[in-house]
Design an enzyme around this catalytic site. Structure first.
Site, PDB file in Angstrom:
ATOM      1  N   GLY A  43       0.745  -1.234   0.221  1.00  0.00           N
ATOM      2  CA  GLY A  43       0.192   0.007   0.109  1.00  0.00           C
ATOM      3  C   GLY A  43       1.209   0.892  -0.049  1.00  0.00           C
ATOM      4  O   GLY A  43       1.773   1.250  -0.342  1.00  0.00           O
ATOM      5  N   SER A  44       0.139   2.173   0.633  1.00  0.00           N
ATOM      6  CA  SER A  44       1.129   3.507   0.657  1.00  0.00           C
ATOM      7  C   SER A  44       2.687   4.061   1.769  1.00  0.00           C
ATOM      8  O   SER A  44       2.047   3.158   1.794  1.00  0.00           O
ATOM      9  CB  SER A  44      -0.230   5.033   1.234  1.00  0.00           C
ATOM     10  OG  SER A  44      -0.583   4.198   2.350  1.00  0.00           O
ATOM     11  N   GLY A  51       0.664   4.513   4.525  1.00  0.00           N
ATOM     12  CA  GLY A  51       0.030   3.429   5.572  1.00  0.00           C
ATOM     13  C   GLY A  51       1.704   2.651   5.903  1.00  0.00           C
ATOM     14  O   GLY A  51       1.386   2.399   7.356  1.00  0.00           O
ATOM     15  N   GLU A  74       5.612  -2.560   1.381  1.00  0.00           N
ATOM     16  CA  GLU A  74       6.142  -2.581  -0.667  1.00  0.00           C
ATOM     17  C   GLU A  74       5.488  -1.881  -0.260  1.00  0.00           C
ATOM     18  O   GLU A  74       3.986  -1.571  -0.854  1.00  0.00           O
ATOM     19  CB  GLU A  74       5.285  -3.721  -1.325  1.00  0.00           C
ATOM     20  CG  GLU A  74       6.953  -5.256  -0.834  1.00  0.00           C
ATOM     21  CD  GLU A  74       6.917  -5.930  -1.530  1.00  0.00           C
ATOM     22  OE1 GLU A  74       6.578  -6.197  -2.853  1.00  0.00           O
ATOM     23  OE2 GLU A  74       8.088  -6.879  -1.388  1.00  0.00           O
ATOM     24  N   CYS A  95       2.061   0.221  -8.685  1.00  0.00           N
ATOM     25  CA  CYS A  95       3.181   0.922  -7.991  1.00  0.00           C
ATOM     26  C   CYS A  95       4.411   1.037  -8.838  1.00  0.00           C
ATOM     27  O   CYS A  95       5.216   1.857  -8.711  1.00  0.00           O
ATOM     28  CB  CYS A  95       3.446   0.265  -6.866  1.00  0.00           C
ATOM     29  SG  CYS A  95       3.394  -1.668  -7.362  1.00  0.00           S
TER      30      CYS A  95
END
Ligand code: NAP
Length: 516
Positions: free
Chosen positions: A241-242, A245, A265, A302
Site C-alpha cells: 500500500g501507500s 500506511g 511494499e 506502483c
C-alpha cells in the site's frame, strides 16, 4: 452466494456490529449494497487468538498437506470466480478483463507455492556432520532448517483487489510457509474480500485443517490495522500500500515490546532514463510506450514511470510533443475511490506551486465530486530538480514528470541523488553501452529491478522476479512479495546441534540423507 458483511473468524457466530460501512461504485458514484462490520479490538483479539491456536497445529503440517490446501483454495476460488470478478468490478471500476487477468495471477500464485512446497528445497537445509575426531576440538553435528515465523497479518492494496488482497500473494506465501493468517480487508473492496475469504474457509474445511488458520477482519478505520499489528500474537506483517500506511505500521511494529518484521511494499517513482541515440532513433515509439505505461489502469500501479529523464534539444522536444499529443486524446477514467482521486489532484497542485515545474498536459482543477481522472504531464529542468523535494514522491495516478537535462553527466548525477525505488529503467542504443553501464552501476544501488529498453509496468510472476527495492520503496529490500522467494519472509532459521536422529525435523534426519 449472498454477502453477509461479517468478518470471517472460525468458530465465531455472526454478530451484528453497531458500526458498519458501505462502499461506493467509483464509476457511478452509487452506494453499493451490503453493510460491512467495522472491526473492533475484540474482533481482532478473537481472530489472533484462534490464529495462534491454529498455528500450533498448522506449523507441523507437511508441505504436501499445505500444497493440497492451496490447490483447494484455487478450486474454491474458481467456483466463485464470476461472482468475485463482478463484485470487484463494482467496487473498484477496474475493467472485467483486467480483473480476469488478476484472477488468473491470483490462482497462479497459489499454484506456484503449492508446487514449491512439495519438496523441501525452500527450507534451505544445511548439514554439517559431526567430526568427533577433529583436532584440536571435535566438531558437533549441526543441522539447519527453516520453520514458520508465526501468525501473519496481511494488508492488501486497493489497486489489486485479488492478487494483492485476501487470497493474494502474501496470504499464499504465508500459508505455504506454515503460518496462520489474519487479513485486514481493504475497505474499498470488502465484498470481493469476503468472497475470497469464504473460498479459503471452505478449502480449510475440505482439507480438514483448523478454521483458525485464516481470518478476515473488515474495517475502514486505521485503528483496525494498528491494533492488529500491535497484537502480541502476530509474528510478522505483510503490507502492500501507500508509503504513509506502510511506514506507520512499521513504526508500530518496531515499538512493540516484542518487535516483529514488517514487509511493507510501497510506492516509488520508478525513474526512467532515455539516452540520446535511442531517443533520436525511436522517439515516437518511446513516446507511445511511455504513455501506455503511465496511463495503464488509470496510472494506478506502483510501477508507474513517474519520472523520466531526457536531454534538452530537438529530439527531447519532439519526444515531449509526441507524448503531449497522445495524452491529450486519453479520456478521463474512474480511479479506485474518491480519496485516491483527490490525492492525485492535490499532489499535482502541490508540485505546480514550485518554481520551474510546468504543466504540459492536464489540469490542476479537475472536479472534486467524482472519481474520474485525466492524465497529467509535468516538465522541470534539471537545475530546478533539487529545489523541489516532493518531485521524488509518488503521485498515484496517470501522471509523470519529464526532467530535461543539459548533459548526460548531469542526468547521471541526478540518478545518484534518487532514493530507493522498486524499479529503474534505461533506454539505450547498442552504441550507448558504456553510458548504460555507468547508469546501471548507480541504479543498482537504488532499485530492486533494473530494466533495459522496456517499461516498468507489468510484473511477471516468476522465480527470478524481484519486486522490491531499498527504502522508501520497501521496508526490507532483501525480500519481495512477488515470486517464489516471497515465502522466505515467513520462515526463520533454526539449527539443531548434536540431536538424536529421531528428535530432528524429518528433513534433517540421517535416514533422509541416505534416501537423498
Ligand atoms: P493504503 O491506503 O496504504 O491502504 C493499504 C491498507 O493499509 C488498507 O487496508 C488500509 O486500511 C491500511 N492502512 C493504511 N494506512 C494505515 C494506517 N496508518 N494504520 C493502519 N492501517 C492503515 O494503500 P492503497 O491506497 O490501498 O494502495 C495504493 C498504494 O499502494 C500506492 O502507493 C501504490 O504504489 C502502492 N502499491 C504498492 C505495490 C507494491 O507491490 N509495492 C502494489 C500495489 C500498490 P484503512 O484504509 O482502513 O486504514
Amino acid at each position: 452466494m449472498l454477502l453477509t458483511g461479517q468478518h470471517l473468524i472460525s468458530g465465531v457466530s455472526p454478530i451484528i456490529h453497531s458500526q458498519t460501512f458501505q462502499t461506493v461504485n467509483p464509476a457511478t458514484g452509487k452506494i453499493l449494497d451490503v453493510c460491512f462490520s467495522e472491526g473492533t479490538d475484540v474482533d481482532i483479539s478473537i481472530a489472533t487468538s484462534v490464529a495462534e491456536k491454529a498455528f500450533a497445529i498448522y506449523r507441523k503440517t507437511s508441505g504436501v498437506k499445505r500444497a493440497e490446501l492451496l490447490e483447494s483454495i484455487v478450486a474454491e476460488l474458481n467456483v466463485l470466480k464470476e461472482q468475485i470478478i463482478n463484485r470487484a468490478h463494482l467496487e473498484t471500476a477496474l475493467p472485467e478483463t483486467r480483473l480476469e487477468g488478476e484472477f488468473g495471477r491470483t490462482v497462479h500464485q497459489l499454484n506456484m507455492f503449492a508446487q514449491l512446497i512439495r519438496n523441501d528445497d525452500y527450507k534451505h537445509i544445511r548439514i554439517d556432520q559431526g567430526l568427533p575426531q577433529r583436532k584440536p576440538l571435535p566438531r558437533p553435528d549441526v543441522r539447519l532448517t527453516h520453520v514458520p515465523i508465526g501468525p501473519v497479518a496481511v494488508f492488501g492494496a486497493s489497486n489489486f483487489p485479488l492478487a494483492f488482497s485476501v487470497a493474494g500473494g502474501d496470504t499464499a506465501a504465508a500459508l505455504a510457509a506454515g503460518c496462520s493468517v489474519v487479513v485486514k480487508g481493504h475497505p474499498t473492496h470488502p465484498g470481493a474480500s469476503e468472497l475470497a475469504g469464504l473460498a479459503i474457509q471452505r478449502a480449510l474445511h475440505n482439507i480438514d485443517l483448523p478454521g483458525g488458520v485464516f481470518s478476515l477482519i473488515q474495517g475502514r478505520e486505521d485503528q483496525v490495522g494498528s491494533a492488529l499489528v500491535q497484537d502480541p500474537r502476530i509474528g510478522a506483517v505483510a503490507f502492500t500500500g501507500s508509503h504513509a500506511g506502510g511506514r506507520s505500521l512499521f513504526n508500530l511494529a518496531a515499538a512493540r515490546p516484542n518487535p516483529i518484521p514488517v514487509f511493507a511494499e510501497m510506492g516509488s517513482v520508478n525513474p526512467t532514463f532515455v539516452l540520446p541515440l535511442i531517443l533520436k532513433e525511436k522517439y515516437k515509439e518511446l513516446a507511445r510506450k511511455y504513455t501506455e505505461s503511465l496511463t495503464l489502469g488509470v496510472g494506478q500501479f506502483c510501477t508507474n514511470p513517474g519520472l523520466l529523464f531526457v536531454l534538452k534539444g530537438a529530439e527531447g522536444d519532439s519526444f515531449i510533443h509526441s507524448v503531449k499529443t497522445i495524452l491529450q486524446q486519453v479520456e478521463p477514467l474512474p480511479m479506485l475511490h474518491l480519496g485516491i482521486k483527490k490525492n492525485y489532484q492535490s499532489k499535482i497542485k502541490q508540485l505546480l506551486q514550485n518554481k520551474g515545474v510546468s504543466l504540459v498536459v492536464g489540469s490542476d482543477s479537475q472536479s472534486d465530486n467524482d472519481c474520474y481522472a485525466a492524465p497529467a504531464l509535468l516538465v522541470i529542468e534539471a537545475e530546478d530538480f533539487h529545489r523541489v523535494p516532493n518531485i521524488v514522491e509518488e503521485i498515484f495516478g496517470p501522471s509523470s514528470v519529464i526532467v530535461q537535462c543539459e548533459t548526460l553527466e548531469q542526468m547521471l548525477e541526478l540518478a545518484g541523488r534518487l532514493s530507493g525505488q522498486l524499479t529503474a529503467t534505461v533506454h539505450a542504443h547498442h552504441d550507448e553501452k558504456e553510458f548504460c553501464r555507468q547508469f546501471f552501476s548507480v541504479l543498482e544501488t537504488k532499485a530492486g529491478r533494473l530494466i533495459l529498453n522496456d517499461f516498468p509496468t507489468g510484473v511477471e510472476v516468476c522465480s527470478a522476479m524481484h519486486h522490491g527495492g531499498p527504502y522508501p520503496a520497501t521496508t526490507d529490500s532483501r525480500f519481495s512479495s512477488v515470486g517464489e522467494t516471497a515465502i522466505q519472509r515467513f520462515l526463520r532459521p533454526v539449527c539443531y546441534q548434536n540431536f538424536f536422529d529421531e528428535l530432528l525435523p524429518l528433513e534433517l534426519q540421517k535416514n533422509q540423507e541416505k534416501q537423498g
